[in-house]
Design an enzyme around this catalytic site. Structure first.
Site, PDB file in Angstrom:
ATOM      1  N   LYS A  70      -4.859  -4.398  17.368  1.00  0.00           N
ATOM      2  CA  LYS A  70      -3.766  -3.821  18.123  1.00  0.00           C
ATOM      3  C   LYS A  70      -4.215  -3.844  19.447  1.00  0.00           C
ATOM      4  O   LYS A  70      -5.480  -3.637  19.681  1.00  0.00           O
ATOM      5  CB  LYS A  70      -3.640  -2.390  17.247  1.00  0.00           C
ATOM      6  N   SER A  81       3.045   3.503  15.391  1.00  0.00           N
ATOM      7  CA  SER A  81       3.050   2.455  16.381  1.00  0.00           C
ATOM      8  C   SER A  81       2.502   1.371  16.170  1.00  0.00           C
ATOM      9  O   SER A  81       2.755   0.310  16.995  1.00  0.00           O
ATOM     10  CB  SER A  81       2.432   3.128  17.604  1.00  0.00           C
ATOM     11  N   SER A 141       0.204   6.300  12.548  1.00  0.00           N
ATOM     12  CA  SER A 141       0.629   5.142  13.204  1.00  0.00           C
ATOM     13  C   SER A 141       0.209   3.795  12.302  1.00  0.00           C
ATOM     14  O   SER A 141       0.654   2.851  12.655  1.00  0.00           O
ATOM     15  CB  SER A 141       0.227   4.875  14.457  1.00  0.00           C
TER      16      SER A 141
END
Ligand code: GLN
Length: 493
Positions: free
Chosen positions: A79, A155, A179
């Site tokens: 990420k 996210s 997330s």
């Protein structure tokens, strides 16, 4: 050989038995990305040259029978807020364009440097991890591989999309209020948010320090257990990481779940939860019961306050964390240098942060300001304790708590982005877990009428990751849907 439908652990076996070379695995990953990422947009930066070179080195090391890492040769998607040395790590924000960390996060040291996973690139996310749809990224949205008109969740949307579309075999996300679990639910993959303190946050660019945790996003529970085994443990670089024994999760998951008790909070099935989600989750509960699990009703009476509490706290922490980005100390400065230093700071922040990040900085600063601090921030901390206590009360009567991960399935791109309150509200079942600091797992449990995945959430008591992975694994085997992939990703894609 059909590589694409293999779980990470199955591919590992083939690599270890030398049925396949790591170079073939990594080339295949980049071929898939080149063909499919025009559609999905999972990645924001790729590391092709370095990855191919590593693959070559590893292949020759295997020949020489050097030590074999526990993730050797697996294509790993990171990420974009977990620091990778000398690689752009930008939180999908304009303010961090050009930033290349001078060090690796501790999780990267473990996964890549010690265990041999190959970093293939960084995945898309909401800017600074603020969002539930991956639409606030400065690079534009990620598209859900099950339906390109829909969001992948957020996210960590790019990470989940890269796993379901077989671009990567293992991925890391971060979870502050859902997330990891939200995109896992919307994309039909497995997402694990560990107990606060279980995994080092050193090298994770902070959104809200008291809530953030790093965790794995994978195709199946076994892969998740394997990754957690590797990334868990005390790290001297992160004083909030905890020195508590790390179980052999890959073995623990195989145990029988007979005689376990699951608690079902009645608030998790309120009117706001879509009927198809409720049905699918109830169906999965029946499967668990068929394995000898008993279920009881429990209650989390303060659930109705969790959205307000979570958003006051995460925005307050974010406003403080993001104060460092002024173009001078951190971040990319505005081109326009007119006025004094404060003019330039303000212009930089106004230009380079997106609308959602600016909104949170404003609201967080307000909640922390003199006169409002007691009314908002301190009050939210008190309610946080009440929510923690609710969970502890519930665990007196059950081993794990279960329910839906999200109240809905993936929504259309553009549907909620201009309605922040509505967007915040869908975190109702994930953010209480972060407020309490508990571990939670999301696994796919079915599909709605539009063929969109539905997520099942298993919440454990502190440091009881073994328990949630065990229940998750046994349910996954019983449901047996974890090999299903979106039709768009079949074949060459
Ligand atoms: N959707 C939540 C938020 O926007 C959670 C984000 C996260 O876990 N990073 O704050």
């Amino acid at each position: 050989m059909e590589l694409n439908n293999l779980m990470a652990y199955e591919l590992l076996e083939k690599i270890k038995n030398r049925e396949i070379t790591i170079q073939v695995v990594i080339r295949n990953a980049f071929d898939r990305i080149e063909k499919s990422d025009k559609l999905f947009h999972s990645f924001v930066n790729l590391s092709k040259e370095k990855a191919l070179k590593k693959a070559k080195d590893f292949d020759s090391n295997i020949q020489k029978s050097r030590k074999i890492g526990r993730l050797l040769g697996l294509p790993f998607a990171n990420k974009d807020l977990i620091c990778v040395k000398d690689f752009p790590t930008t939180c999908c924000s304009n303010i961090l364009q050009g930033y290349q960390p001078p060090y690796n996060a501790s999780v990267i040291e473990k996964i890549v440097e010690q265990e041999g996973a190959i970093h293939i690139g960084n995945t898309n996310m909401d800017e600074f991890a603020m969002g539930s749809s991956t639409e606030t990224s400065c690079y534009g949205p990620t598209y859900n591989p099950w339906d390109l008109d829909r969001v992948p969740g957020g996210s960590s949307g790019g990470a989940a999309a890269s796993i379901i579309s077989n671009q990567a075999k293992i991925a890391l996300g971060s979870d502050t209020g859902g997330s990891i679990r939200c995109p896992a639910s919307f994309c039909g993959v497995v997402g694990l948010k560990p107990t606060y303190g279980r995994v080092s946050r050193y090298g994770l660019i902070a959104f809200a320090n008291s809530l953030d945790q790093i965790g794995p996003i994978t195709k199946c529970v076994y892969d998740s257990a394997l990754m957690l085994e590797i990334i868990s443990g005390k790290d001297p670089q992160d004083s909030t990481s905890v020195d508590i024994k790390v179980d052999k999760y890959t073995e623990e998951i195989k145990k029988s779940v007979e005689k376990k008790t699951v608690g079902i909070p009645k608030e998790f099935f309120s009117d706001g939860i879509e009927p198809q989600v409720k049905n699918s989750v109830k169906n999965a509960i029946k499967k668990l019961e068929s394995l000898g699990v008993s279920s009881i009703e429990v209650t989390i009476p303060h659930l109705e306050y969790t959205i307000a509490t979570y958003y006051i706290l995460c925005m307050s922490e974010a406003s403080s964390n993001l104060a460092r980005y002024d173009g001078q100390r951190y971040g990319k400065m505005s081109q326009n240098l007119e006025g004094d230093v404060f003019d330039v700071f303000n212009r930089t922040r106004g230009e380079k942060f997106g609308a959602e990040v600016r909104r949170r900085i404003f609201l967080g600063t307000y909640a922390l300001s003199a006169g409002y601090y007691d009314q908002y921030y301190i009050k939210a901390l008190k309610v946080r304790t009440l929510i923690k206590n609710d969970f502890q009360e519930a665990y007196k009567n059950c081993d794990v708590i279960i329910g839906p991960t999200m109240p809905c399935t993936a929504f259309k791109i553009g549907e909620l982005i201009n309605d922040p309150i509505q967007m915040y509200t869908i975190d109702i079942l994930t953010c209480p877990v972060n407020l309490a600091g508990l571990p939670a797992l999301s696994i796919p449990c079915g599909f709605d009428n539009d063929e969109l995945p539905i997520g099942f959430q298993i919440i454990g008591n502190y440091f009881d990751e073994s328990e949630i992975l065990n229940v998750g694994y046994q349910l996954e085997q019983e449901l047996n849907i974890f090999r299903k992939i979106p039709s768009l990703t079949k074949g060459g894609m």
